[in-house]
Write a protein that holds these residues in place. Structure first.
Motif, PDB file in Angstrom:
ATOM      1  N   GLN A  86       0.818  -1.210   0.000  1.00 58.51           N
ATOM      2  CA  GLN A  86       0.000   0.000   0.000  1.00 58.51           C
ATOM      3  C   GLN A  86       0.854   1.264   0.000  1.00 58.51           C
ATOM      4  O   GLN A  86       0.547   2.244  -0.694  1.00 58.51           O
ATOM      5  N   GLU A  87       1.956   1.227   0.756  1.00 64.11           N
ATOM      6  CA  GLU A  87       2.821   2.409   0.837  1.00 64.11           C
ATOM      7  C   GLU A  87       3.455   2.734  -0.510  1.00 64.11           C
ATOM      8  O   GLU A  87       3.446   3.889  -0.953  1.00 64.11           O
ATOM      9  N   SER A  88       4.017   1.715  -1.179  1.00 62.77           N
ATOM     10  CA  SER A  88       4.657   1.964  -2.468  1.00 62.77           C
ATOM     11  C   SER A  88       3.638   2.353  -3.529  1.00 62.77           C
ATOM     12  O   SER A  88       3.932   3.163  -4.417  1.00 62.77           O
ATOM     13  N   PHE A  89       2.427   1.793  -3.435  1.00 64.84           N
ATOM     14  CA  PHE A  89       1.376   2.157  -4.387  1.00 64.84           C
ATOM     15  C   PHE A  89       1.000   3.630  -4.236  1.00 64.84           C
ATOM     16  O   PHE A  89       0.905   4.367  -5.224  1.00 64.84           O
ATOM     17  N   LEU A  90       0.811   4.065  -2.977  1.00 66.20           N
ATOM     18  CA  LEU A  90       0.464   5.469  -2.731  1.00 66.20           C
ATOM     19  C   LEU A  90       1.606   6.398  -3.122  1.00 66.20           C
ATOM     20  O   LEU A  90       1.378   7.491  -3.664  1.00 66.20           O
ATOM     21  N   ARG A  91       2.839   5.962  -2.877  1.00 69.82           N
ATOM     22  CA  ARG A  91       3.991   6.782  -3.255  1.00 69.82           C
ATOM     23  C   ARG A  91       4.050   6.966  -4.769  1.00 69.82           C
ATOM     24  O   ARG A  91       4.348   8.049  -5.282  1.00 69.82           O
ATOM     25  N   ASN A  95       3.806  10.519  -6.732  1.00 73.74           N
ATOM     26  CA  ASN A  95       4.829  10.954  -7.690  1.00 73.74           C
ATOM     27  C   ASN A  95       4.216  11.281  -9.046  1.00 73.74           C
ATOM     28  O   ASN A  95       4.589  12.268  -9.696  1.00 73.74           O
ATOM     29  N   LYS A  96       3.270  10.453  -9.462  1.00 74.62           N
ATOM     30  CA  LYS A  96       2.609  10.699 -10.740  1.00 74.62           C
ATOM     31  C   LYS A  96       1.807  11.999 -10.696  1.00 74.62           C
ATOM     32  O   LYS A  96       1.822  12.790 -11.651  1.00 74.62           O
ATOM     33  N   GLU A  99       4.164  14.957 -10.935  1.00 79.76           N
ATOM     34  CA  GLU A  99       4.628  15.174 -12.303  1.00 79.76           C
ATOM     35  C   GLU A  99       3.559  15.860 -13.148  1.00 79.76           C
ATOM     36  O   GLU A  99       3.858  16.755 -13.941  1.00 79.76           O
ATOM     37  N   GLN A 100       2.321  15.433 -12.967  1.00 75.47           N
ATOM     38  CA  GLN A 100       1.220  16.070 -13.703  1.00 75.47           C
ATOM     39  C   GLN A 100       1.061  17.535 -13.291  1.00 75.47           C
ATOM     40  O   GLN A 100       0.790  18.400 -14.129  1.00 75.47           O
ATOM     41  N   LEU A 101       1.245  17.810 -11.991  1.00 75.49           N
ATOM     42  CA  LEU A 101       1.144  19.177 -11.496  1.00 75.49           C
ATOM     43  C   LEU A 101       2.244  20.059 -12.094  1.00 75.49           C
ATOM     44  O   LEU A 101       1.984  21.191 -12.525  1.00 75.49           O
ATOM     45  N   LYS A 102       3.473  19.539 -12.127  1.00 74.40           N
ATOM     46  CA  LYS A 102       4.582  20.295 -12.710  1.00 74.40           C
ATOM     47  C   LYS A 102       4.335  20.587 -14.184  1.00 74.40           C
ATOM     48  O   LYS A 102       4.587  21.704 -14.657  1.00 74.40           O
ATOM     49  N   LYS A 103       3.827  19.593 -14.902  1.00 73.67           N
ATOM     50  CA  LYS A 103       3.543  19.771 -16.324  1.00 73.67           C
ATOM     51  C   LYS A 103       2.476  20.839 -16.537  1.00 73.67           C
ATOM     52  O   LYS A 103       2.592  21.694 -17.415  1.00 73.67           O
ATOM     53  N   GLN A 104       1.417  20.795 -15.705  1.00 69.10           N
ATOM     54  CA  GLN A 104       0.342  21.767 -15.840  1.00 69.10           C
ATOM     55  C   GLN A 104       0.822  23.173 -15.479  1.00 69.10           C
ATOM     56  O   GLN A 104       0.453  24.153 -16.133  1.00 69.10           O
TER      57      GLN A 104
END
Length: 217
Positions: A86-91, A95-96, A99-104
């Motif tokens: 669960q931790e790695s999935f949420l991480r 992260n994704k 990245e979308q926020l930076k792109k926007q």
């Protein structure tokens, strides 16, 4: 009609949560069966819930034992190769989203600086209204990108004009160069705040002045 997107959050209402569990469990079992049948793979599922005294196993307790035995027979490296908790999935999701926020943010900044550039060309906006060096860096980047696009267009039209000349047609290059020069003249005439237009163009043309902008590396 498209279904409403479900918010991934704990359902506080007991009856709604129980109904959702039954519906989702049925769907999960169906998907497991389809995956196993269509792709000919070994799969299993064990579901514990507060609504049943015993865990539910798919496709059967014996089938689950067979898949688990095969899994335990793998090396530790092979077992954990594609494993995700669960931790790695949420991480990964965080992260994704970052990245979308930076792109926007970058797209929004480009649109903002493009608008400032055209407002300045039309005389509606002056560079004295840009309050910090980051704004000037980003504006310089956008101007440089637009000039590069214009030069590419001019080169393309010049090649077309050369080809037409070889066929006896009028050249298109002078008109293209005229349009490009008009744009550059507008930039030189409108971009300035206490220094000459040529000096400002030299400022923007220098990599050391704008290449380290916050949003346009």
């Amino acid at each position: 009609m498209t279904r409403k997107k479900v918010k991934l959050a704990y359902i506080a209402n007991d009856s709604a949560r129980k109904a959702t569990f039954k519906k989702r469990k049925k769907g999960l079992m169906k998907k497991m069966s389809e995956l196993s049948t269509l792709c000919d793979i070994k799969a299993c599922a064990i579901i514990y819930s507060p609504y049943d005294s015993q865990p539910e196993a798919w496709p059967s307790p014996a089938g689950v034992q067979h898949v688990l035995s095969k899994f335990r027979g793998l090396s530790e490296m092979e077992q954990t190769k594609k494993m995700m908790n669960q931790e790695s999935f949420l991480r990964q999701r965080i992260n994704k989203a970052n990245e979308q926020l930076k792109k926007q943010c970058k797209e929004n900044r480009e649109k903002e600086m493009t608008q400032v550039m055209y407002q300045n060309l039309s005389g509606e906006f002056g560079l004295q209204n840009l309050m910090n060096m980051a704004d000037l860096n980003d504006l310089g980047y956008m101007i440089d990108m637009n000039l590069k696009d214009i030069n590419k267009r001019v080169e393309s039209l010049a090649k077309m004009g050369s080809h037409d000349n070889s066929q006896g047609s009028p050249a298109a290059e002078p008109e293209a160069n005229s349009g490009s020069q008009q744009f550059i003249n507008l930039l030189q005439g409108n971009i300035g705040f206490g220094i000459g237009g040529d000096e400002m163009m030299n400022f923007f043309a220098s990599d050391s002045n704008w290449s380290n902008g916050p949003l346009f590396p």
